[in-house]
Write a protein that holds these residues in place. Sequence first.
Motif, PDB file in Angstrom:
ATOM      1  N   PRO A   1       1.311   3.588   5.176  1.00  0.00           N
ATOM      2  CA  PRO A   1       0.639   3.338   3.898  1.00  0.00           C
ATOM      3  C   PRO A   1       0.214   4.664   3.267  1.00  0.00           C
ATOM      4  CG  PRO A   1      -0.847   2.891   5.714  1.00  0.00           C
ATOM      5  CD  PRO A   1       0.495   3.159   6.326  1.00  0.00           C
ATOM      6  N   THR A   2       0.264   4.722   1.948  1.00  0.00           N
ATOM      7  CA  THR A   2      -0.113   5.954   1.233  1.00  0.00           C
ATOM      8  C   THR A   2      -1.241   5.721   0.242  1.00  0.00           C
ATOM      9  OG1 THR A   2       1.640   5.549  -0.391  1.00  0.00           O
ATOM     10  CG2 THR A   2       2.188   6.955   1.483  1.00  0.00           C
ATOM     11  N   LYS A   3      -1.611   4.462   0.009  1.00  0.00           N
ATOM     12  CA  LYS A   3      -2.693   4.136  -0.909  1.00  0.00           C
ATOM     13  C   LYS A   3      -3.905   3.655  -0.123  1.00  0.00           C
ATOM     14  CE  LYS A   3       0.582   2.600  -4.484  1.00  0.00           C
ATOM     15  NZ  LYS A   3       1.021   1.427  -5.289  1.00  0.00           N
ATOM     16  N   PRO A   4      -5.112   4.031  -0.540  1.00  0.00           N
ATOM     17  CA  PRO A   4      -6.314   3.608   0.196  1.00  0.00           C
ATOM     18  C   PRO A   4      -6.538   2.103   0.123  1.00  0.00           C
ATOM     19  CG  PRO A   4      -6.901   4.743  -1.838  1.00  0.00           C
ATOM     20  CD  PRO A   4      -5.436   4.922  -1.678  1.00  0.00           C
TER      21      PRO A   4
ATOM     22  N   ASP B   1      -1.950  -7.735  -2.481  1.00  0.00           N
ATOM     23  CA  ASP B   1      -2.325  -7.599  -3.895  1.00  0.00           C
ATOM     24  C   ASP B   1      -3.255  -8.707  -4.369  1.00  0.00           C
ATOM     25  OD1 ASP B   1      -0.879  -5.289  -4.128  1.00  0.00           O
ATOM     26  OD2 ASP B   1       0.918  -6.266  -4.920  1.00  0.00           O
TER      27      ASP B   1
ATOM     28  N   LYS C   1       0.815  -1.216   0.000  1.00  0.00           N
ATOM     29  CA  LYS C   1       0.000   0.000   0.000  1.00  0.00           C
ATOM     30  C   LYS C   1       0.849   1.265   0.000  1.00  0.00           C
ATOM     31  CE  LYS C   1      -3.648  -0.552  -0.206  1.00  0.00           C
ATOM     32  NZ  LYS C   1      -4.441  -0.954  -1.389  1.00  0.00           N
ATOM     33  N   GLY C   2       1.978   1.212  -0.680  1.00  0.00           N
ATOM     34  CA  GLY C   2       2.836   2.394  -0.800  1.00  0.00           C
ATOM     35  C   GLY C   2       3.536   2.762   0.495  1.00  0.00           C
TER      36      GLY C   2
ATOM     37  N   THR D   1      -8.887  -1.268  -0.022  1.00  0.00           N
ATOM     38  CA  THR D   1     -10.177  -1.678  -0.570  1.00  0.00           C
ATOM     39  C   THR D   1     -11.000  -2.343   0.534  1.00  0.00           C
ATOM     40  OG1 THR D   1      -9.413  -3.891  -1.211  1.00  0.00           O
ATOM     41  CG2 THR D   1      -9.066  -2.099  -2.794  1.00  0.00           C
TER      42      THR D   1
ATOM     43  N   ARG E   1      -5.260  12.894   3.672  1.00  0.00           N
ATOM     44  CA  ARG E   1      -4.980  11.629   2.981  1.00  0.00           C
ATOM     45  C   ARG E   1      -6.007  10.593   3.469  1.00  0.00           C
ATOM     46  NH1 ARG E   1       0.794   9.831   3.872  1.00  0.00           N
ATOM     47  NH2 ARG E   1       1.235  10.625   1.784  1.00  0.00           N
TER      48      ARG E   1
ATOM     49  N   LEU F   1      -7.165   6.995   3.632  1.00  0.00           N
ATOM     50  CA  LEU F   1      -6.716   5.608   3.476  1.00  0.00           C
ATOM     51  C   LEU F   1      -7.872   4.620   3.579  1.00  0.00           C
ATOM     52  CD1 LEU F   1      -3.514   5.793   5.734  1.00  0.00           C
ATOM     53  CD2 LEU F   1      -3.595   5.805   3.226  1.00  0.00           C
TER      54      LEU F   1
ATOM     55  N   ASN G   1      -1.111  14.333   4.014  1.00  0.00           N
ATOM     56  CA  ASN G   1      -0.037  14.129   3.039  1.00  0.00           C
ATOM     57  C   ASN G   1       0.837  15.374   2.947  1.00  0.00           C
ATOM     58  OD1 ASN G   1       1.612  13.351   0.960  1.00  0.00           O
ATOM     59  ND2 ASN G   1       0.047  13.502  -0.637  1.00  0.00           N
TER      60      ASN G   1
END
Length: 552
Positions: free
Chosen positions: A246-249, A222, A195-196, A251, A293, A295, A276
């Motif tokens: 983590p930087t990506k939301p 993933d 997740k970045g 799911t 940000r 997430l 961010n």
Amino acid sequence: MNIFFKRFIIYILLLIVFNLISYHIYQRFDFTSDQRFTLSDVSLNYIDKIDKPLNITVFLKGEMSGEFKRLQRETQYILEEFNIKNPLIKFKLVNPVGENDDPQQVGNTFYQNGMMPENLSVMKKGKLTKTIIFPWAIVKYNHKQMPVHLLNKTLNASVEDMITASIQNLEYAFTDAILKLSRKRSKKIAVIRSKGELEDRYLTDFLTEVNDYYLIAPFSLDSVQNHPGKVLKQLNSFDAIIEAKPTKPFTEKEIYVLDQYIMQGGSALWMTETVNIEKDSLKKSSSAIALPRDLNLLNLFFRYGVRLNYEIINDVFSAPIYLSTGEAENTQLNPYPWFYEPLVEPKIKHPIVSNLNAVKFEFANSIDTLKNDIKKTVLLQSSRLSKSEGTPREVSLDQINIKPQPEMYPVGNFPLAVLLEGKFTSVFKNRIAPFDYKNHKDTGIFTRQIIISDGDIAKNEIQRGKPLSLGFDRFTGETYGNKRFLINALNYMLGDKDLVLLRNKKINIPSLDATKIQANGVYWQGLNIGIGIILILVFGLGILWYRKAKLR
């Protein structure tokens, strides 16, 4: 004469019997109020398990001040206790700088091996001279070795306080090394890497330290989209997860996997940010925009009993920012006040944060604790002179010129790290789950989580392509308590509480008043020497008088 001879024989026989008894029945007594020379059960447990020669080389020897000599003596005392409990543990004190060695060259060798030497001022023949000391030890066992740092440096502490803290840490430092070299790791930690999160190079020092205690492995989410059940089954084989910035939301399926992992009794160390903004972006231009940000973790944390706000903390008690001034060869790095890097000192007595040096945060967010059945402990919080600033907002380097005023900070004490303990309720209770899972739980098994509102708390700096020790400030030479805090957190969550408590063992070290010593040193030296001479004279005169009286 015959009576005297019989008494002499009896005394000799009693002495022989006493020595035989003391040889076979050996017991040491610790009469210190804090049981300084009594090893804890945790230490004894690991010491007893040593079944091969374990050698300890202590480099704390040579010219040094009285405070460091005290540390040397206490190190010797504690290692003598280790040796008495298990003769396979042997130690020696050596001076790493030989007569023909260059101290600087030896210091460079230590530094290259990850052992930072210390510069020390020593009074010699009335002159203050600079010398290098090496407050380190090497523990060797079973073809492996590990360095042990004997100096526990704390922020803004006097030398005396620093030495006291170091003495308190000695038993833990050596027991910890023995544990790492001898214990077989069994518990497993999954490091989420999809997740970045922070790059591996920025987590190197932290994960290297974690790896000394537990088995760790990267874990990707993933495959959740296509094989969620399989991923959850694999994740459940781990005892804890680490989620570092983590930087990506996330799911819905990924959140369900993490939620059900918690319900099955898994522990989690969350280091997440809801804003961010990066310090590096300020180096490219003098300002940057701090943006919220999302997430997609808000509902998850809310159900567990906390809320991370879309705010950044501005704290007067903070680390400085170093900016370059001048041009060409006249360029210099100078410190300036920078209130977005709080230096947080623990305010509570809890094993995770006791005796902990200040922990450095960077653009941290405030945390609200919510009412539910989960036990919540605020481990770290900002200072009284702090405030939260909403986002989006501009953050500019021009703020170094703003002088803080107390009225600008009306509230303060914002939680930045919270320990959660209990049986958590699933965020998917009374909701349709994104996929079928036969072992679904609405209420979980007792477990622990720690929520930290800063991902950079685990980030080590990079110098010349190599990672520095986590918490080490290369500009000031200070080492903040970030690594110890995070390791304490994992030890606590994974059941190694005894190790955490040993790390926090307190010892009361009596010390002399340096001012009085300097003012009245000659008087006390003369008194000590004089009393000894007087006692010898009195004793001699007493014997002489006794003999004369007997002859009368």
